[in-house]
Design a protein around this motif. Structure first.
Motif, mmCIF file in Angstrom:
data_model
loop_
_atom_site.group_PDB
_atom_site.id
_atom_site.type_symbol
_atom_site.label_atom_id
_atom_site.label_comp_id
_atom_site.label_asym_id
_atom_site.label_seq_id
_atom_site.Cartn_x
_atom_site.Cartn_y
_atom_site.Cartn_z
ATOM 1 N N CYS A 266 -2.874 -3.657 -2.612
ATOM 2 C CA CYS A 266 -3.258 -2.399 -1.949
ATOM 3 C C CYS A 266 -3.326 -2.590 -0.434
ATOM 4 O O CYS A 266 -2.851 -1.759 0.339
ATOM 5 C CB CYS A 266 -4.607 -1.910 -2.467
ATOM 6 S SG CYS A 266 -4.582 -1.395 -4.185
ATOM 7 N N THR A 267 -3.936 -3.692 -0.020
ATOM 8 C CA THR A 267 -4.032 -3.982 1.416
ATOM 9 C C THR A 267 -2.653 -4.108 2.028
ATOM 10 O O THR A 267 -2.371 -3.548 3.097
ATOM 11 C CB THR A 267 -4.780 -5.316 1.628
ATOM 12 O OG1 THR A 267 -6.031 -5.245 0.971
ATOM 13 C CG2 THR A 267 -4.992 -5.584 3.095
ATOM 14 N N PHE A 268 -1.800 -4.838 1.372
ATOM 15 C CA PHE A 268 -0.438 -5.078 1.872
ATOM 16 C C PHE A 268 0.300 -3.758 2.079
ATOM 17 O O PHE A 268 0.917 -3.524 3.123
ATOM 18 C CB PHE A 268 0.275 -5.976 0.864
ATOM 19 C CG PHE A 268 1.760 -6.090 1.059
ATOM 20 C CD1 PHE A 268 2.273 -6.766 2.158
ATOM 21 C CD2 PHE A 268 2.641 -5.538 0.142
ATOM 22 C CE1 PHE A 268 3.649 -6.882 2.336
ATOM 23 C CE2 PHE A 268 4.005 -5.651 0.306
ATOM 24 C CZ PHE A 268 4.506 -6.319 1.412
ATOM 25 N N ARG A 269 0.219 -2.883 1.088
ATOM 26 C CA ARG A 269 0.933 -1.606 1.195
ATOM 27 C C ARG A 269 0.332 -0.715 2.272
ATOM 28 O O ARG A 269 1.048 -0.011 2.991
ATOM 29 C CB ARG A 269 0.923 -0.894 -0.153
ATOM 30 C CG ARG A 269 1.789 -1.600 -1.189
ATOM 31 C CD ARG A 269 1.722 -0.922 -2.532
ATOM 32 N NE ARG A 269 2.515 -1.664 -3.514
ATOM 33 C CZ ARG A 269 2.343 -1.585 -4.804
ATOM 34 N NH1 ARG A 269 1.401 -0.793 -5.297
ATOM 35 N NH2 ARG A 269 3.092 -2.281 -5.631
ATOM 36 N N LYS A 270 -0.990 -0.762 2.377
ATOM 37 C CA LYS A 270 -1.671 0.084 3.349
ATOM 38 C C LYS A 270 -1.403 -0.396 4.777
ATOM 39 O O LYS A 270 -1.117 0.403 5.677
ATOM 40 C CB LYS A 270 -3.173 0.075 3.046
ATOM 41 C CG LYS A 270 -4.006 0.948 3.972
ATOM 42 C CD LYS A 270 -5.467 0.862 3.573
ATOM 43 C CE LYS A 270 -6.342 1.639 4.543
ATOM 44 N NZ LYS A 270 -7.775 1.489 4.200
ATOM 45 N N GLU B 63 5.793 1.233 -3.346
ATOM 46 C CA GLU B 63 5.433 0.497 -4.553
ATOM 47 C C GLU B 63 6.550 -0.430 -5.016
ATOM 48 O O GLU B 63 6.300 -1.419 -5.683
ATOM 49 C CB GLU B 63 5.077 1.481 -5.675
ATOM 50 C CG GLU B 63 3.764 2.209 -5.453
ATOM 51 C CD GLU B 63 3.327 2.998 -6.674
ATOM 52 O OE1 GLU B 63 3.974 2.836 -7.734
ATOM 53 O OE2 GLU B 63 2.362 3.764 -6.569
ATOM 54 N N GLU B 64 7.792 -0.098 -4.641
ATOM 55 C CA GLU B 64 8.920 -0.937 -5.066
ATOM 56 C C GLU B 64 8.897 -2.309 -4.403
ATOM 57 O O GLU B 64 9.531 -3.240 -4.903
ATOM 58 C CB GLU B 64 10.253 -0.249 -4.749
ATOM 59 C CG GLU B 64 10.541 0.982 -5.558
ATOM 60 C CD GLU B 64 9.878 2.235 -5.015
ATOM 61 O OE1 GLU B 64 10.029 3.286 -5.624
ATOM 62 O OE2 GLU B 64 9.194 2.140 -3.973
ATOM 63 N N SER C 209 -9.566 -9.371 0.577
ATOM 64 C CA SER C 209 -9.881 -8.311 -0.375
ATOM 65 C C SER C 209 -11.070 -7.471 0.078
ATOM 66 O O SER C 209 -11.229 -6.346 -0.354
ATOM 67 C CB SER C 209 -10.176 -8.908 -1.757
ATOM 68 O OG SER C 209 -11.310 -9.751 -1.684
ATOM 69 N N ALA C 210 -11.910 -8.044 0.966
ATOM 70 C CA ALA C 210 -13.083 -7.294 1.414
ATOM 71 C C ALA C 210 -12.680 -6.051 2.186
ATOM 72 O O ALA C 210 -13.377 -5.057 2.183
ATOM 73 C CB ALA C 210 -13.970 -8.184 2.286
ATOM 74 N N ARG C 211 -11.519 -6.102 2.861
ATOM 75 C CA ARG C 211 -11.085 -4.957 3.649
ATOM 76 C C ARG C 211 -10.507 -3.841 2.796
ATOM 77 O O ARG C 211 -10.343 -2.730 3.235
ATOM 78 C CB ARG C 211 -10.025 -5.391 4.668
ATOM 79 C CG ARG C 211 -10.579 -6.218 5.791
ATOM 80 C CD ARG C 211 -9.472 -6.723 6.697
ATOM 81 N NE ARG C 211 -8.632 -7.702 6.010
ATOM 82 C CZ ARG C 211 -7.407 -7.459 5.612
ATOM 83 N NH1 ARG C 211 -6.873 -6.285 5.799
ATOM 84 N NH2 ARG C 211 -6.705 -8.399 5.013
ATOM 85 N N VAL C 212 -10.173 -4.163 1.569
ATOM 86 C CA VAL C 212 -9.520 -3.163 0.732
ATOM 87 C C VAL C 212 -10.490 -2.075 0.327
ATOM 88 O O VAL C 212 -10.130 -0.925 0.228
ATOM 89 C CB VAL C 212 -8.942 -3.844 -0.525
ATOM 90 C CG1 VAL C 212 -8.299 -2.826 -1.431
ATOM 91 C CG2 VAL C 212 -7.970 -4.914 -0.113
ATOM 92 N N ALA C 213 -11.735 -2.457 0.081
ATOM 93 C CA ALA C 213 -12.680 -1.514 -0.493
ATOM 94 C C ALA C 213 -13.833 -1.229 0.463
ATOM 95 O O ALA C 213 -14.866 -1.887 0.417
ATOM 96 C CB ALA C 213 -13.229 -2.062 -1.808
#
Length: 1255
Positions: A137-141, A147-148, A48-52
């Motif tokens: 968010c990380t996964f999608r990025k 989003e599906e 999660s640290a990479r997300v933000a």
């Protein structure tokens, strides 16, 4: 985004402060974008640290505690939050005096913003934790997922790339398994579809004690160092199973929204999807354990004790509660199990607690049985939960009674009969004549006067031996008494205590007249029958008299179903069998009918009434033998693989021999599909069915292993598979049931054995007992584990077989190599699967299109939306201009869709691509020409629809409204006998509006080509030349028309009638031309209409005017029109009927009216010939009759060119010839298509092109 305030201990570690004020701090992550150390720590320590990379902290001036209130993936996003804080909160906060009040206010304000956002965007509160949302968010990025694509969970682990472990994060989503690692500048990324996995197994070695190996067709991937490998592996199995199910019967994943919310005190929060999948897995095990209907959902379970009156003991075990059932199973597996349907429950109450019996609950049923549970941890909650379900069940029963209007449909009385041993209520035995008539439920649903059986066929055709009473009948009587005593002691109906004694009675054989009722009970079919009153009768009424492929196969097999039994030697038994099989085929079209179902169903009808036999068949096909009877008998193939594994483990000395002979695959299908009914004498095989309904598939495996073990020496000495099959056949023929009271029935299988000495008799009860003694250790859960492993292998083998068959079918029709066709098939199939995963904007539902029962070429079909994606990647003509690319894809798709169902299969797809990649110049130009003139399909209307952004559904309806010109297709059917020149002459002429679209296509096709300017110049030259040809062509049409008018041949007039009829309709319907062309409108008529209007004499007088109108100034106007801007795209609306003149442009060709009729192309609008409308808008729209055409861009309806003219003109320009003859690098395009799938929302990588290491 705003997040729920959370404490941060060290605000400065690994963060740089960029902005600050007395209350808020905006920070950026150190090394964001280029820091090797920080990036590595982020990956290894916490995803999660990479997300933000940006965040905002709140801090009061005198406090050391920070609160994170927002984070963002971009500077723009975080800046917007910062500016909002400065404008809306800073001045307000200065008013407060107490720091605690400030903190409370800020936290409340942020939570209010989040709540308002969730309300406006319909976000379900507390579905997922903030940390999990960050992981999403990380996964999608990282992987470019839309989003599906739903993330289920993520785990820290190591991925082994060669001999080097890469520490990172494993992301498990519904359709993909993904891995990401970033270590000291080196990035590893992996994306695999679950549908591509061929093997998934846990492995344990000295180096890797806990590892998971994921295999695809071309690679193996190993993951290790899991914190909880068992949880991870179970989830991976479940997701792979969902993918296999989708490949098998196209059942996609739908999230269960009815799960209860997590409690705030729950220590570990997981994603809603993970909870959903966990609940599904538990429900599946629960249903399998107690044989419950497939839609039953487990609500919860708890430890408890059950008082068993038959041995006066408290048995320790687990209580399971679901929406319609309360079940219990002892900790010691075979000691006791219990099923209590809530429809049978009358009272649930809390009994008095004592030291000896703490927290007891008493449950009473309609048949006056009372069950006492104790040692319940949360008794109050449990009783309340059961009461809620009970209330729902009661209201459901009441509703069913009200809707049916008769007490006969009450679920607790519908299947009762006088004196039934399994009757749930004692009152039923006193129903007298009313109960008897209600129990028989007579109905005759035949169209003819065939008598209908109202009871089990065996009772009607039971043949006694000549002796009135013999030892066999005495033994049968003793069996019945034993069962009656057991029922009296252990309970009757569904609520019977099922113990080891019950199992012993089953192994000794069920009495003939109790067999059907006990089969219903032990299989669980009694529950489905009770909850669906009247269902079978309704289904029979709907299905009788309807015919399809399944009913044809049923009719063919009816007289092959147990023909040796007298019950099926007359029309009554045959009619009952027909009704049951047909009703099931209509209930479950995915299965329909499969051979072997007739044999099993005929045996069910012997011992059960029609409706009972139907529900037994439902239980068999849908729960107890899953996927056995579909078109590919996948379930039987899976269990064949399981049987091979069991044989390797339990009879290893025989396994290699059997594999070499290929016997296991031969015997297992015939044994499993018919439950030994087709290979054993009937009276012996029904004993196997008894055990099967009680114990499930493990009985069949045990018995099969025991048969092999009993013949081990003869099989080891067998020289070939024929000899081995003879050994096994003779053995099974000799299996006898000495207790049977039935006269021996001839066994057809015995006719296949040799004439040698008869095999010594084998007692069926001893054989079954022996199988339990030797192989009884086989557990149902182990079988399910093996089934999963084999299901992956079987389904992927079927997919590979499908691919090979498709490629082999079309390889002779195209110049593509086999390898290229296989690669293209994979891309084609992936496009279909991707649309199944994420849907599309097209007008059809992909999950409804895939039918595994269809021929190989038809199993995967794509619609226009999916074709567009492949068109842009693979087709060399795909323009860079997106809008025109969609239009060209539409034209191409419509040309390839031969049957007009708005779907194309792989053969049609390859036929088009093959011409572009391997065709010669003439073939490519012919394809381009045909794309713009297709008989019976309104090109112009569809073009307008696309440019106006109309819903695609309208495009589909327009596309399918028009019927093709069958005369044209009859000519094309005879193409093979004609040479290429004749085929060219068969092509319809191109009218002016179609020519305009063709020129637009050419101009857009050359965008960003290296020779762009030369190609544009060449196109302009060809366009001008063709315009002049079309104008000159009009003269020959009119002059020939004048000659025909002068001749006035009655015979010729008769033959040209249809053409003239077609020509009268445009009168008054043709759109009015622009200014300066009104005079020509009254003069320029097609040949046919001119004669009918009686104005043919005007043509010769006007020839000079027409020549003047076709001068270069007119051509210049048309040329400027052809290369105008987007405004001309709406100028192609046509009248309801537009008639294009036929014939050749060559002077020595004679133009006959018959030729005109044959080559006429009708371009229809949505409103038909008399609708008066134009295009999709109809009359009064932008291009209605009153509106006219804008500017002077009118369409000359008499203008036309032929394909020969188009080809000859293109050949005059070297630039165009070189462009169309340019070779296409097919392999490069396929590779590029795979690489493009690695990025973007709607595209992703294939399983064997997933590793991307940089640095």
């Amino acid at each position: 985004m705003w997040v729920h305030p959370e404490e941060v201990l060290q605000a400065g570690a690994l963060w740089i402060t960029e902005r600050a004020n007395p209350y808020f701090i905006l920070q950026k992550r150190k090394g964001h974008g280029d820091g090797l150390l920080v990036g590595t720590l982020d990956v290894v320590l916490d995803s999660s640290a990479r997300v933000a990379p940006y965040r905002i902290l709140y801090q009061t001036p005198d406090s050391l505690i920070y609160w994170i209130i927002a984070h963002g993936c971009s500077r723009k996003e975080i800046t917007e939050h910062w500016e909002w804080l400065e404008q809306n909160l800073l001045q307000t906060l200065s008013i407060f005096e107490n720091e605690n009040d400030i903190t409370t206010f800020v936290k409340g304000k942020v939570q209010g913003i989040i709540a308002e956002y969730n309300k406006n965007h319909d976000v379900k509160e507390d579905d997922d934790t903030d940390k999990f949302k960050e992981a999403i968010c990380t996964f999608r990025k990282l992987f470019g997922m839309p989003e599906e694509e739903k993330l289920v969970n993520y785990y820290s682990c190591s991925y082994w790339k060669g001999r080097v472990p890469r520490q990172g994060w494993l992301y498990l989503s519904i359709n993909h398994i993904c891995f990401y690692s970033y270590l000291l500048g080196k990035e590893a990324k992996l994306v695999i579809r679950w549908a591509d996995i061929t093997q998934l197994e846990k492995s344990a070695t000295l180096l890797l004690p806990d590892a998971v190996k994921v295999s695809t067709r071309l690679a193996e991937h190993v993951f290790s160092v899991f914190l909880n490998i068992n949880e991870t592996f179970k989830l991976m199995e479940q997701l792979a199973n969902i993918a296999m199910r989708q490949l098998l019967d196209n059942k996609g994943f739908e999230q269960d929204r009815s799960l209860p919310k997590l409690k705030r005190k729950t220590p570990k929060k997981v994603s809603a999807l993970k909870r959903d999948l966990d609940a599904r897995a538990k429900s599946e095990r629960y249903r399998a354990l107690f044989r419950l209907p497939k839609d039953e959902k487990l609500d919860g379970h708890t430890g408890c004790t059950l008082w068993t009156p038959f041995n006066k003991m408290h048995i320790l075990g687990q209580m399971f509660v679901s929406t319609n059932y309360i079940c219990f199973t002892s900790k010691e597996e075979t000691l006791c199990s219990l099923i209590i349907p809530l429809r049978e429950v009358t009272i649930v109450e809390k009994a008095d607690s004592s030291n000896f019996l703490p927290s007891p609950v008493s449950i009473s049923t309609k048949n006056r049985m009372t069950f006492l549970f104790a040692n319940l941890k949360d008794r109050d909650f449990l009783v309340q939960r059961i009461s809620d379900f009970l209330q729902q069940t009661t209201s459901k029963i009441y509703f069913e009674r009200e809707t049916t209007g008769s007490v006969n449909s009450s679920d607790d009385e519908m299947y009762s009969q006088q004196g039934s041993l399994l009757s749930s209520s004692p009152q039923r035995s006193s129903l007298g004549s009313e109960g008897s008539s209600e129990g028989e439920r007579q109905f005759n649903l035949n169209d003819n006067s065939v008598p209908t059986a109202t009871q089990a066929l065996m009772t009607m055709y039971r043949r006694r031996s000549p002796e009135e009473f013999n030892p066999k009948l005495a033994k049968e009587f003793l069996k019945e008494q034993a069962w009656k005593n057991h029922i009296a002691e252990y309970g009757q109906g569904v609520c019977m205590y099922r113990t080891e004694k019950t199992k012993d009675l089953v192994l000794k054989g069920i009495p003939e007249n109790m067999r059907g009722e006990l089969w219903l009970l032990f299989s669980g079919a009694i529950n489905e029958m009770a909850t669906h009153p009247g269902y079978y009768e309704d289904l029979v009424e709907k299905s009788m008299g309807k015919y399809n492929l399944a009913t044809e196969e049923i009719e063919r097999d009816l007289h092959r179903s147990l023909p040796e039994h007298p019950a099926f030697q007359n029309e009554m038994g045959i009619a009952a069998l027909r009704r049951v099989l047909t009703a099931y085929a209509f209930r479950n079209p995915n299965i329909g009918y499969c051979q072997a179902m007739n044999i099993v169903t005929s045996v069910l009808l012997l011992y059960a009434k029609e409706e009972e036999a139907f529900w037994l068949l439902v239980a068999l096909c849908e729960r107890m033998l899953p996927d056995y009877y579909n078109t590919r008998v996948v379930g039987a193939l899976v269990d064949q693989g399981v049987f091979e594994e069991l044989a390797r483990e339990y009879v290893p000395e025989l396994y290699d021999c059997m594999q070499d002979l290929g016997v296991i695959s031969t015997i297992s299908l015939s044994w499993f599909l018919t439950l030994f009914l087709s290979v054993m004498p009937f009276e012996s095989a029904v004993v196997v069915v008894d055990c099967f309904f009680y114990e499930g598939i493990k009985v069949i495996f045990q018995l099969a292993l025991n048969v092999l073990h009993a013949n081990i020496h003869q099989l080891l000495g067998a020289k070939d598979d024929g000899e081995a099959m003879t050994v096994l056949g003779r053995y099974l023929d000799s299996v006898t049931n000495k207790d049977s009271t039935l006269p021996p029935i001839p066994h057809l299988h015995s006719l296949l054995t040799d004439d040698g000495d008869p095999h010594p008799e084998v007692d069926i009860f001893k054989l079954v007992r022996s199988s339990y003694e030797k192989f009884g250790s086989i557990r149902a859960d182990v079988i399910e584990q093996m089934r999963f492993k084999q299901r992956l292998r079987v389904i992927q083998t079927i997919e590979d077989t499908t691919k090979r068959n498709v490629v082999r079918t079309i390889v002779t029709e195209t110049a593509f190599s086999i390898d290229e066709l296989e690669e293209l098939y994979v891309l084609f199939k992936e496009e279909h699967l991707t649309s199944c995963y994420w849907g599309g904007t097209g007008g059809s539902n992909p999950t409804e299109r895939h039918d595994p029962s269809l021929p190989y070429l038809e199993q995967y079909r794509i619609d226009l939306e999916q074709f567009r994606g492949l068109f842009s990647l693979l087709f060399p003509w795909a323009p860079v201009n997106g809008a025109h690319a969609d239009l060209l894809a539409l034209r191409f798709f419509r040309l390839l869709d031969h049957n007009g169902d708005s779907l194309i299969n792989f053969r049609e797809f390859i036929s088009g691509l093959s011409v572009l990649c391997h065709g010669d110049l003439t073939e490519k130009l012919k394809l381009l020409y045909k794309m713009h003139v297709i008989p019976g399909k309104c090109v112009c209307v569809c073009v307008c629809t696309v440019h106006r952004g109309s819903p695609e559904g309208n495009l589909y309806s327009l596309y399918k409204l028009h019927t093709p010109d069958y005369r044209h297709y009859l000519r094309l059917w005879n193409q093979g006998t004609k040479n290429k020149l004749d085929n060219m002459k068969d092509l319809p002429k191109l009218n002016q509006s179609q020519f305009i679209e063709l020129c637009k296509t050419l101009y857009n096709m050359f965008s960003e080509d290296a020779q762009e300017q030369e190609l544009y110049h060449a196109t302009a030259t060809v366009t001008s030349l063709l315009l002049e040809m079309g104008e000159v062509g009009k003269l020959f049409c009119h002059s020939k028309d004048q000659e025909e008018q002068d001749q006035d041949d009655p015979e010729e007039a008769k033959t040209s009638g249809p053409a003239r009829d077609g020509g009268t309709k445009p009168e008054g319907v043709f759109q009015q031309r622009g200014q300066g062309e009104g005079k020509e409108e009254s003069q320029a008529r097609p040949c046919g209409p001119a004669k009918r209007d009686g104005r043919g004499e005007q043509l010769s007088a006007m020839e000079d005017i027409q020549l003047e109108d076709s001068s270069p100034k007119d051509t210049g106007t048309s040329s400027s029109m052809l290369i105008s801007d987007d405004e001309t795209k709406d100028d192609t609306s046509m009248s309801s009927y537009s008639v294009l003149s036929g014939g050749s442009h060559e002077l020595d060709d004679k133009l006959q009216c018959e030729d005109i009729n044959d080559d006429t192309v009708l371009v229809r609008s949505e409103n038909g010939p008399h609708g008066g409308g134009n295009g999709p808008h109809g009359e009064g729209g932008p291009h209605g009759r009153d509106g006219g055409l804008p500017h002077s861009t009118s369409i000359d309806k008499d203008w036309a060119i032929t394909f020969e003219q188009f080809l000859a003109s293109v050949l005059t320009e070297q630039a165009l010839v070189l462009y169309f003859e340019k070779p296409v690098e097919v392999a490069a395009r396929i590779t590029n298509a795979k690489n493009v799938r690695k990025v973007g929302c709607s595209l992703l990588s294939a399983s064997d092109y997933e590793i991307s290491l940089s640095g």
